[in-house]
Design an enzyme around this catalytic site. Sequence first.
Site, PDB file in Angstrom:
ATOM      1  N   GLN A   1       0.825  -1.202   0.000  1.00 33.62           N
ATOM      2  CA  GLN A   1       0.000   0.000   0.000  1.00 33.62           C
ATOM      3  C   GLN A   1       0.866   1.262   0.000  1.00 33.62           C
ATOM      4  O   GLN A   1       2.072   1.201   0.194  1.00 33.62           O
ATOM      5  CB  GLN A   1      -0.897   0.016   1.249  1.00 33.62           C
ATOM      6  CG  GLN A   1      -0.128  -0.091   2.558  1.00 33.62           C
ATOM      7  CD  GLN A   1      -0.982  -0.622   3.704  1.00 33.62           C
ATOM      8  OE1 GLN A   1      -2.186  -0.472   3.703  1.00 33.62           O
ATOM      9  NE2 GLN A   1      -0.326  -1.226   4.692  1.00 33.62           N
TER      10      GLN A   1
ATOM     11  N   TYR B   1     -10.623   6.515  19.120  1.00 39.47           N
ATOM     12  CA  TYR B   1     -10.821   5.423  18.150  1.00 39.47           C
ATOM     13  C   TYR B   1     -10.432   4.095  18.791  1.00 39.47           C
ATOM     14  O   TYR B   1     -11.223   3.150  18.820  1.00 39.47           O
ATOM     15  CB  TYR B   1      -9.964   5.684  16.904  1.00 39.47           C
ATOM     16  CG  TYR B   1     -10.060   4.598  15.858  1.00 39.47           C
ATOM     17  CD1 TYR B   1     -10.986   4.671  14.834  1.00 39.47           C
ATOM     18  CD2 TYR B   1      -9.227   3.480  15.913  1.00 39.47           C
ATOM     19  CE1 TYR B   1     -11.093   3.670  13.884  1.00 39.47           C
ATOM     20  CE2 TYR B   1      -9.327   2.471  14.967  1.00 39.47           C
ATOM     21  CZ  TYR B   1     -10.250   2.573  13.958  1.00 39.47           C
ATOM     22  OH  TYR B   1     -10.353   1.568  13.027  1.00 39.47           O
TER      23      TYR B   1
ATOM     24  N   ASP C   1      -0.457   0.275  13.014  1.00 41.33           N
ATOM     25  CA  ASP C   1      -0.037   1.529  13.635  1.00 41.33           C
ATOM     26  C   ASP C   1       0.371   1.332  15.091  1.00 41.33           C
ATOM     27  O   ASP C   1       0.958   2.224  15.700  1.00 41.33           O
ATOM     28  CB  ASP C   1      -1.132   2.596  13.505  1.00 41.33           C
ATOM     29  CG  ASP C   1      -2.480   2.109  14.033  1.00 41.33           C
ATOM     30  OD1 ASP C   1      -2.540   1.670  15.210  1.00 41.33           O
ATOM     31  OD2 ASP C   1      -3.466   2.153  13.283  1.00 41.33           O
TER      32      ASP C   1
ATOM     33  N   GLU D   1       0.421  -8.549  11.433  1.00 45.08           N
ATOM     34  CA  GLU D   1       0.414  -7.416  10.487  1.00 45.08           C
ATOM     35  C   GLU D   1       1.265  -7.790   9.285  1.00 45.08           C
ATOM     36  O   GLU D   1       2.392  -8.239   9.435  1.00 45.08           O
ATOM     37  CB  GLU D   1       0.955  -6.158  11.185  1.00 45.08           C
ATOM     38  CG  GLU D   1       1.281  -4.977  10.284  1.00 45.08           C
ATOM     39  CD  GLU D   1       0.080  -4.429   9.517  1.00 45.08           C
ATOM     40  OE1 GLU D   1      -0.950  -4.140  10.141  1.00 45.08           O
ATOM     41  OE2 GLU D   1       0.193  -4.308   8.269  1.00 45.08           O
TER      42      GLU D   1
ATOM     43  N   ASP E   1       0.437 -12.690   6.491  1.00 41.19           N
ATOM     44  CA  ASP E   1      -0.960 -12.552   6.108  1.00 41.19           C
ATOM     45  C   ASP E   1      -1.797 -13.215   7.200  1.00 41.19           C
ATOM     46  O   ASP E   1      -1.587 -14.388   7.529  1.00 41.19           O
ATOM     47  CB  ASP E   1      -1.166 -13.262   4.764  1.00 41.19           C
ATOM     48  CG  ASP E   1      -2.577 -13.099   4.231  1.00 41.19           C
ATOM     49  OD1 ASP E   1      -3.507 -12.914   5.045  1.00 41.19           O
ATOM     50  OD2 ASP E   1      -2.743 -13.173   3.008  1.00 41.19           O
ATOM     51  N   CYS E   2      -2.751 -12.491   7.773  1.00 41.22           N
ATOM     52  CA  CYS E   2      -3.483 -13.035   8.918  1.00 41.22           C
ATOM     53  C   CYS E   2      -4.327 -14.256   8.544  1.00 41.22           C
ATOM     54  O   CYS E   2      -4.624 -15.088   9.403  1.00 41.22           O
ATOM     55  CB  CYS E   2      -4.327 -11.970   9.609  1.00 41.22           C
ATOM     56  SG  CYS E   2      -5.677 -11.340   8.620  1.00 41.22           S
TER      57      CYS E   2
ATOM     58  N   ASP F   1      -8.717  -5.308  12.899  1.00 44.32           N
ATOM     59  CA  ASP F   1      -8.269  -3.931  12.666  1.00 44.32           C
ATOM     60  C   ASP F   1      -7.644  -3.860  11.279  1.00 44.32           C
ATOM     61  O   ASP F   1      -6.509  -3.436  11.096  1.00 44.32           O
ATOM     62  CB  ASP F   1      -7.284  -3.527  13.769  1.00 44.32           C
ATOM     63  CG  ASP F   1      -7.124  -2.007  13.867  1.00 44.32           C
ATOM     64  OD1 ASP F   1      -7.887  -1.285  13.196  1.00 44.32           O
ATOM     65  OD2 ASP F   1      -6.234  -1.554  14.599  1.00 44.32           O
TER      66      ASP F   1
ATOM     67  N   GLU G   1     -15.914  12.709  11.714  1.00 43.45           N
ATOM     68  CA  GLU G   1     -17.293  12.216  11.727  1.00 43.45           C
ATOM     69  C   GLU G   1     -17.439  11.081  12.742  1.00 43.45           C
ATOM     70  O   GLU G   1     -16.447  10.557  13.247  1.00 43.45           O
ATOM     71  CB  GLU G   1     -17.723  11.744  10.339  1.00 43.45           C
ATOM     72  CG  GLU G   1     -16.929  10.584   9.793  1.00 43.45           C
ATOM     73  CD  GLU G   1     -17.431  10.093   8.422  1.00 43.45           C
ATOM     74  OE1 GLU G   1     -18.646  10.095   8.198  1.00 43.45           O
ATOM     75  OE2 GLU G   1     -16.594   9.696   7.599  1.00 43.45           O
TER      76      GLU G   1
END
Lengths: 281, 281
Positions: free
Chosen positions: B65, B94, B118, B137, B172-173, B193, B269
């Site tokens: 990404q 959050y 993160d 992750e 890869d989960c 997440d 938001e």
Amino acid sequence: SRLILLQSVRKLEKEFGNKLGNERSNAYPAVTRGSCIYKYFPTADERLLEYDIDKVVYEQRSQFQKILIVHSRSLGNLLLLDDLQNLSESDLIYTETLMQRGKENYQGKEIVILGGGDGALLHELLKEEPKYIVMIEIDELVMKAASKYLRSCCGDVLDTLKGDNYEIVVDDCVNVLNTYIQQGKSFDYIFGDLTDIPISSNPQGETWDFIRSILSLSMEVLKPEGKYMTHGNGASCPDSLKMFERQLTSLKVPVEFSKCKAFVPSFMEDWVFYQIWKKNY
Amino acid sequence: SRLILLQSVRKLEKEFGNKLGNERSNAYPAVTRGSCIYKYFPTADERLLEYDIDKVVYEQRSQFQKILIVHSRSLGNLLLLDDLQNLSESDLIYTETLMQRGKENYQGKEIVILGGGDGALLHELLKEEPKYIVMIEIDELVMKAASKYLRSCCGDVLDTLKGDNYEIVVDDCVNVLNTYIQQGKSFDYIFGDLTDIPISSNPQGETWDFIRSILSLSMEVLKPEGKYMTHGNGASCPDSLKMFERQLTSLKVPVEFSKCKAFVPSFMEDWVFYQIWKKNY
């Protein structure tokens, strides 16, 4: 009415970017023009925000300003005065921070509200058992609109101009403050719930004159141990806030002040509020 | 670089409007194009928001990404993954809403985090004295960037892949969940997440397949009385949320769920979070 989903635009943008070897190209979300409902309003530092407004609830031009109440899916009804976000049904935090709920004691106190036409401050202050509140609002039409469409903010306080322990004077607050000075009347708290501090490069112009004049008159009407409570501007405008603070330090009556900020939902940003008192008290 | 102040544009607009007898004309705040810093990001329902971004802090394309960390004057550092707002230094709410802090008890529990690059969730969960946390992750580069530029969110948990009571698996989960199933391993809590629920007109496409697959695998790895905790989408996207809930009711293992929402500063938001558990527990 939406011809292309943002998702598709983004995909296209990504493909273009890849082909051209550009890592930083970005598709802009669409700006909707020509709609019957205007949805774009700026932050204090003039950033563009699109609101989820789905209905115009009320629209009238009074003798003093353009009054617009729209419905936002996330905020409820939202009052705009001259296209400036004023108060929404989600903004209790605005009123509570302005009055410093839990930090100031209003019980048995005599209070003046300058402006405050949406009625929210009057409504919340009355819950604190003050002795008497006078609210001085110039625009009767704002109060009529708020009383109908912002009822969750103002309750029934705007239904009548006179209650048990409050009255609403429909007049220019400068006139009324001058009358108070002549009569030698004084108050425990004065709320400046009028125009925002302007964003300008120097503290000149009629709005700044108005702000200075209101502050000076208010200090004369304030009891020695009284407090003047007011909103400032967005935390994103430090220069404008500093300019306001410089006006405070150059008043005829020396004052001290504290400030604090709160995120106001309908402003979509942090807002700064001031508490001002005469020095040596 | 600003040629005309919005104030002047508004004044001009008002004068034009008055001359033409148009009560509803509106000047749009300027959209700044061509800047080295891109400041426009949409809400979940594709409304345009301009952020107060003043600096690019980190920019890298990983194998998976585009990783971008920018600095916002009001939010602090803000992580964007493929141009989607992910987490800012102002977004503790959050993580706390995702984990339902104060409502769930993590003491002595075994926990899996799917994604969470993160590091904020891992950091906050470790404060609750769990027995052991495995975080899976796929993108090591996100963790490297977060560990450096989102340190107020993740503390030092990303400095090493193995701590006293946690480990980070770079994989890869889906692979790891399948291995857990083969080994008969199970957990008290699983956190999803990962990617947001997509905004789409029907629950098809690879992201929906991925979401369904993750949910199914997780239910197999979850202890009977365990809980799966995940983020949904913006409260402004009720159709997308309903679509996600329909996926939940059509899982092989019957589940029940609760949800709640919180205003996430960097999303500007309300966001919806889900807590999912196997029926009859």
